[in-house]
Design an enzyme around this catalytic site. Structure first.
Site, PDB file in Angstrom:
ATOM      1  N   LYS A 251     -64.362  15.079  -7.035  1.00 27.78           N
ATOM      2  CA  LYS A 251     -63.564  14.401  -6.012  1.00 27.78           C
ATOM      3  C   LYS A 251     -64.490  13.618  -5.086  1.00 27.78           C
ATOM      4  O   LYS A 251     -65.508  14.133  -4.624  1.00 27.78           O
ATOM      5  CB  LYS A 251     -62.758  15.431  -5.217  1.00 27.78           C
ATOM      6  CG  LYS A 251     -61.748  14.840  -4.254  1.00 27.78           C
ATOM      7  CD  LYS A 251     -60.913  15.956  -3.625  1.00 27.78           C
ATOM      8  CE  LYS A 251     -59.861  15.403  -2.682  1.00 27.78           C
ATOM      9  NZ  LYS A 251     -59.028  16.467  -2.084  1.00 27.78           N
ATOM     10  N   GLU A 330     -45.089  26.058  -1.564  1.00 25.80           N
ATOM     11  CA  GLU A 330     -44.333  26.314  -0.339  1.00 25.80           C
ATOM     12  C   GLU A 330     -43.292  27.416  -0.514  1.00 25.80           C
ATOM     13  O   GLU A 330     -43.029  28.195   0.412  1.00 25.80           O
ATOM     14  CB  GLU A 330     -43.656  25.017   0.131  1.00 25.80           C
ATOM     15  CG  GLU A 330     -44.606  23.965   0.666  1.00 25.80           C
ATOM     16  CD  GLU A 330     -45.260  23.130  -0.408  1.00 25.80           C
ATOM     17  OE1 GLU A 330     -46.130  22.311  -0.083  1.00 25.80           O
ATOM     18  OE2 GLU A 330     -44.909  23.302  -1.607  1.00 25.80           O
ATOM     19  N   ARG A 358     -38.920  21.878  -0.066  1.00 24.63           N
ATOM     20  CA  ARG A 358     -39.174  22.552  -1.332  1.00 24.63           C
ATOM     21  C   ARG A 358     -38.877  24.052  -1.252  1.00 24.63           C
ATOM     22  O   ARG A 358     -38.765  24.712  -2.282  1.00 24.63           O
ATOM     23  CB  ARG A 358     -40.637  22.337  -1.724  1.00 24.63           C
ATOM     24  CG  ARG A 358     -41.004  20.867  -1.893  1.00 24.63           C
ATOM     25  CD  ARG A 358     -42.517  20.667  -1.878  1.00 24.63           C
ATOM     26  NE  ARG A 358     -43.170  21.274  -3.016  1.00 24.63           N
ATOM     27  CZ  ARG A 358     -43.495  20.620  -4.128  1.00 24.63           C
ATOM     28  NH1 ARG A 358     -43.201  19.346  -4.251  1.00 24.63           N
ATOM     29  NH2 ARG A 358     -44.101  21.243  -5.109  1.00 24.63           N
TER      30      ARG A 358
END
Length: 592
Positions: A251, A330, A358
């Site tokens: 990344k 979540e 969610r």
């Protein structure tokens, strides 16, 4: 390249109009193109803001994908879509890339309206494998079995339950050409949590979990070696059945500030700002949570892979054994919080308001049904702006308003944020939520009186107009009251503080006014205005109610203040709406 690092019209990138243009390039040209792409990413995203680290990490992977597969005939799904900036550059959007995340410009995520190469927006994580399962079944049933569906899944997204539901169905379903590209960089926002990182690090020794679920497995492959990635992708395509291609990437690759960033590898960067920096809503909330944690040893904080973005890093530093990062999950976060509450603790779940959607079932039936003392801290509530329609936190009041026993607070300034957060955590009777927007709070707005738990900000007398403004919109309502006073109309401004359920004292007070106006940065359907309408009916009396809020539609990207003004939620809009209601025969144009 230009002096500021962006590519010129003489570079290789300028010659790439569609993915087919990549297929004639040799190894040296691909290396040069990758360097140009990284320069374009760094120069543009640092100016516009956006997801820099994830995009830098997938340059070679994206080149390989578009050389092996024939997009859009072979659908490529990005999970999450913040990996897709390189994809945008290679699919005909390089010339408009400078408009990234601006009003009328390119979306910060894949966007079906922008390009046939974008199949889904997919800005919420862990959904691509379900899309791939359904899309591949549809193509097969329609006789289009020659197409390959590709899902590029970040290892952080793989911490979400939907990914495992998707893998379970892909492995057990009929053979279909589905390639799951696992972009393993060890991170979502921050380092990937749970048992998954250990499993991925141990591969390829022994059968992988993916193989046990019924999928083929190839890898791991160096994700920055275009030739190696292409070879693995061609093998995967030839299998014509679900297969995981495990690709290891870095990344922030190629940009030292990103590669060395200790928190999230410059996952997201903000555009340059003018003027002195002010503390954000998030930082105020995080600071107050530390104070609460010092006072109450039973408070535990949970986050869904967003320790830094939700302001929990200071709490984690102070109480490292009282913070739980569940990954991009979540649903699990909310029900795990319910378990903590059952065990005698008071959990605080810090999420963006858009991501709370969610976990609605878990809020309703795992927390609400049991009347558990769980506090939801909802960052980025209301209009967030440049992240586009999927990230506007304009649904939370509508969702939370139907949960029995749920209390929701909306602070107007930093002082009220701190006091309401304390009140929420100290309420052990049931679930609570505190919502606040993106950005920084305005200067404190002092109260001049109280009605029950609500603050009176401007006292215009009882017979005139009552403006009930939620959270930071109180500042616009106070200014609107001043404008109305200039037009000879007395207006009282009240900040409800606790907005749901509507307090009886506030409803009874409102019933004595000529016109009651609710102002909220939530969708009009099921928001505070609807709740106030029901409360006024119960209170009795003939009261005219005007509800101002966001239209029940998906708002495109733009700056927060701009979008609020467009929908009449600034001082001028509020003033104009009141004057139009009181003087309908005289069209009024409010001065901004």
């Amino acid at each position: 390249m230009t002096s500021n690092g962006t590519t010129t019209d003489d570079g290789l990138l300028a010659r790439i109009r569609c993915p087919a243009d990549l297929r004639g390039l040799g190894p040296a040209e691909l290396d040069a193109l990758a360097a140009e792409i990284r320069a374009e990413l760094v120069a543009t995203v640092r100016r516009t803001g956006g997801h820099l680290g994830p995009s830098l990490g997938v340059v070679e992977l994206t080149l390989a994908l578009h050389r092996v597969f024939d997009s859009p005939a072979d659908p490529v799904l990005w999970d999450t879509g913040h990996q897709a900036y390189v994809h945008k550059l290679l699919t005909g959007r390089r010339e408009s890339f400078a408009s990234l995340r601006s009003a009328g410009g390119l979306s910060g995520y894949p966007n079906r309206a922008e390009s046939a190469h974008d199949w889904v927006e997919n800005s919420h994580a862990s959904t691509s494998l379900a899309y791939a399962d359904g899309l591949s079944r549809a193509l097969q049933l329609r006789g289009q079995s020659e197409a390959t569906v590709v899902a590029v899944v970040g290892d952080g997204a793989l911490t979400g339950g939907m990914c495992w539901e998707g893998l379970n169905n892909l492995g057990a379903g009929p053979p279909r050409a589905v390639v799951v590209v696992l972009n393993d960089n060890g991170r979502s926002y921050s380092p990937t949590v749970g048992g998954l990182p250990t499993h991925l690090a141990d591969l390829p020794a022994g059968p992988s979990l993916f193989e046990l679920l019924g999928l083929a497995y190839l890898g791991p492959v160096d994700g920055h070696d275009v030739e190696a990635v292409e070879e693995a992708l061609r093998k995967a395509r030839a299998l014509r059945s679900p297969v995981v291609v495990h690709v290891r990437t870095t990344k922030g690759r190629g940009f030292e500030p990103a590669e060395t960033d200790p928190h999230d590898r410059l996952h997201a960067v903000s555009p340059p700002r003018t003027g002195p920096a002010r503390p954000s809503w998030t930082s105020h909330a995080g600071d107050e949570l530390v104070r609460i944690g010092e006072r109450r040893a039973d408070v535990v904080a949970l986050t869904a892979a967003m320790l830094e973005p939700t302001g929990l890093a200071p709490f984690a530093a102070a109480f490292h054994d009282r913070v739980v990062d569940v990954g991009i999950a979540e649903q699990h976060a909310v029900t795990s919080a319910a378990g903590l509450a059952l065990g005698g603790l008071h959990p605080v779940v810090a999420v963006y308001a858009t991501f709370l959607n969610r976990a609605f079932d878990q809020v309703l039936l795992d927390v609400g049904l049991h009347r558990l003392p769980v506090t939801l801290v909802l960052d980025r509530a209301g209009v967030t702006g440049s992240d586009g329609p999927s990230h506007n936190g304009m649904w939370d009041l509508s969702v939370l308003g139907i949960v029995p026993g749920m209390r929701v607070a909306a602070p107007r300034d930093a002082t009220r944020l701190r006091e309401l957060l304390r009140e929420a955590v100290d309420d052990d009777r049931g679930p609570t939520a505190v919502r606040f927007p993106k950005g920084s709070p305005c200067a404190d707005l002092p109260a001049v009186g109280r009605i029950g738990g609500a603050d009176v900000l401007v006292d215009g007398g009882r017979a005139g107009v009552l403006l009930l403004a939620l959270g930071p919109l109180a500042a616009a309502a106070v200014e609107a009251a001043e404008r109305l006073r200039g037009s000879g109309i007395a207006a009282t401004v009240v900040d409800p503080r606790w907005v749901l359920p509507v307090e009886r004292a506030l409803a009874a007070h409102a019933a004595g006014h000529r016109l009651v106006v609710t102002v909220e940065d939530n969708g009009l359907a099921g928001g505070f205005g609807d709740a106030m309408g029901r409360a006024l009916q119960e209170a009795g009396g003939a009261v005219e109610l005007l509800t101002l809020g966001l239209p029940q539609e998906y708002l495109e990207g733009g700056e927060r203040e701009q979008l609020l003004a467009e929908h009449g939620l600034d001082a001028a809009g509020i003033t104009a709406a009141v004057l139009a209601r009181l003087r309908p025969q005289r069209p009024v144009r409010a001065l901004r």
